[in-house]
Design a protein around this motif. Structure first.
Motif, short mmCIF file in Angstrom:
data_model
loop_
_atom_site.label_atom_id
_atom_site.label_comp_id
_atom_site.label_asym_id
_atom_site.label_seq_id
_atom_site.Cartn_x
_atom_site.Cartn_y
_atom_site.Cartn_z
N GLY A 179 -3.73 -3.93 7.35
CA GLY A 179 -2.38 -4.43 8.23
C GLY A 179 -2.52 -5.76 8.50
N SER A 180 -2.96 -6.49 7.98
CA SER A 180 -3.20 -8.07 8.51
C SER A 180 -2.60 -8.64 7.00
CB SER A 180 -4.58 -8.65 8.54
OG SER A 180 -5.21 -7.83 9.69
N THR A 233 0.70 -1.36 0.14
CA THR A 233 0.03 -0.09 -0.02
C THR A 233 0.76 1.27 0.06
OG1 THR A 233 -0.06 -0.12 2.36
CG2 THR A 233 -1.93 -1.11 1.09
N SER A 234 2.10 1.25 -0.47
CA SER A 234 2.84 2.47 -0.72
C SER A 234 2.15 3.57 -1.90
CB SER A 234 4.24 1.79 -0.95
OG SER A 234 4.11 1.40 -2.46
N PRO A 235 2.70 4.62 -1.85
CA PRO A 235 2.29 5.62 -2.79
C PRO A 235 2.05 4.94 -4.32
CG PRO A 235 3.51 6.73 -1.07
CD PRO A 235 3.76 5.37 -0.90
N LEU A 236 1.36 5.35 -5.02
CA LEU A 236 1.23 4.92 -6.43
C LEU A 236 2.36 5.36 -7.09
CD1 LEU A 236 -2.34 4.76 -7.63
CD2 LEU A 236 -0.91 2.75 -7.20
N GLU A 272 -9.21 -9.78 -2.09
CA GLU A 272 -9.25 -9.98 -0.53
C GLU A 272 -7.85 -9.87 -0.03
OE1 GLU A 272 -11.57 -13.25 2.21
OE2 GLU A 272 -10.80 -13.97 0.21
N VAL A 273 -6.89 -10.30 -0.63
CA VAL A 273 -5.55 -10.36 -0.17
C VAL A 273 -5.21 -8.91 0.04
CG1 VAL A 273 -3.02 -10.91 -0.67
CG2 VAL A 273 -4.74 -12.37 -1.00
N LEU A 274 -5.33 -8.02 -0.87
CA LEU A 274 -4.95 -6.64 -0.84
C LEU A 274 -5.76 -5.77 0.22
CD1 LEU A 274 -5.10 -5.79 -4.72
CD2 LEU A 274 -3.15 -5.95 -3.34
N GLU A 275 -7.13 -6.16 0.32
CA GLU A 275 -8.00 -5.76 1.22
C GLU A 275 -7.25 -6.19 2.90
OE1 GLU A 275 -12.35 -6.26 -0.85
OE2 GLU A 275 -11.89 -7.73 0.73
#
Length: 217
Positions: A55-56, A2-5, A47-50
């Motif tokens: 943070g999980s 989830t780093s900046p695009l 789902e993996v990205l969510e």
């Protein structure tokens, strides 16, 4: 994840909907069962990205297997005996309703190999794919959503691609091609009319994908 695009990640996010839409048949045309598996795989990766955004951690290989089991339920009416029974995701839930209502025709025989492979209670792995000689080019359709995942290193995406194929197939040629396609640029967008109900499924999946992958949304 989830780093900046950066520009490449943004290109992947923007390409998700047109690329997944390219899997769809035209109005009133039958669909290849592996295209539906690719849609379910996309929701499994989402789902993996969510989980990552929250943070999980999540096991991508297990998530892809659960996505394939959901696809099995869409087409066969239930999960394989002895397998986990994952809760529905929006994509497989919608596909199941479409299939049950008769709103979708499958290309005959297009689900046979993958359905047979998933009938085991064990998850196929690179070390032990359920059908080591199976070499069905259509199984590579499930690599499309993997190729569109942002924030993930190239080597990891290639490993995911191999694992996704090995859930059902194991031919070495297919695995080599899966690794190549995991890093291939998105294909040109199709602008032809698509199956109306499936287009709605892709639109919903794409909206959720974009919401999860873009920072600040």
């Amino acid at each position: 994840m989830t780093s900046p695009l950066n520009p490449e990640d943004l290109r992947l996010v923007d390409s998700f909907e047109p690329t997944m839409r390219s899997l769809l048949p035209g109005p009133d045309e039958p669909v290849h069962a592996e295209a539906l598996l690719a849609l379910c795989m996309g929701d499994g990766l989402l789902e993996v990205l969510e989980w990552s955004r929250e943070g999980s951690g999540a096991d991508p290989a297990a998530s892809m297997w659960l996505a394939a089991l959901r696809w099995h339920r869409v087409l066969a009416g239930d999960f394989p005996q002895g397998c986990p029974r994952p809760t529905p995701r929006p994509t497989d839930h919608a596909l199941r309703l479409i299939v049950k209502s008769g709103g979708l025709a499958l290309i005959p025989g297009s689900a046979d190999t993958s359905l047979a492979s998933l009938s085991s209670a064990e998850m196929g792995t690179r070390a032990a794919p359920p059908q080591p000689a199976a070499d069905d080019e259509a199984a590579l359709l499930r690599i499309l959503p993997i190729s569109l995942v942002p924030y993930v290193e190239a080597s990891m995406k290639q490993n995911w691609a191999e694992q996704a194929v090995c859930l059902t197939h194991g031919n070495p040629r297919l695995l080599r091609e899966a690794r190549r396609r995991a890093l291939a640029p998105p294909p040109p967008a199709k602008h032809a009319p698509a199956h109306e109900l499936l287009a709605v499924v892709v639109e919903d999946l794409s909206q959720r994908w974009r919401k999860t992958t873009l920072p600040g949304t």
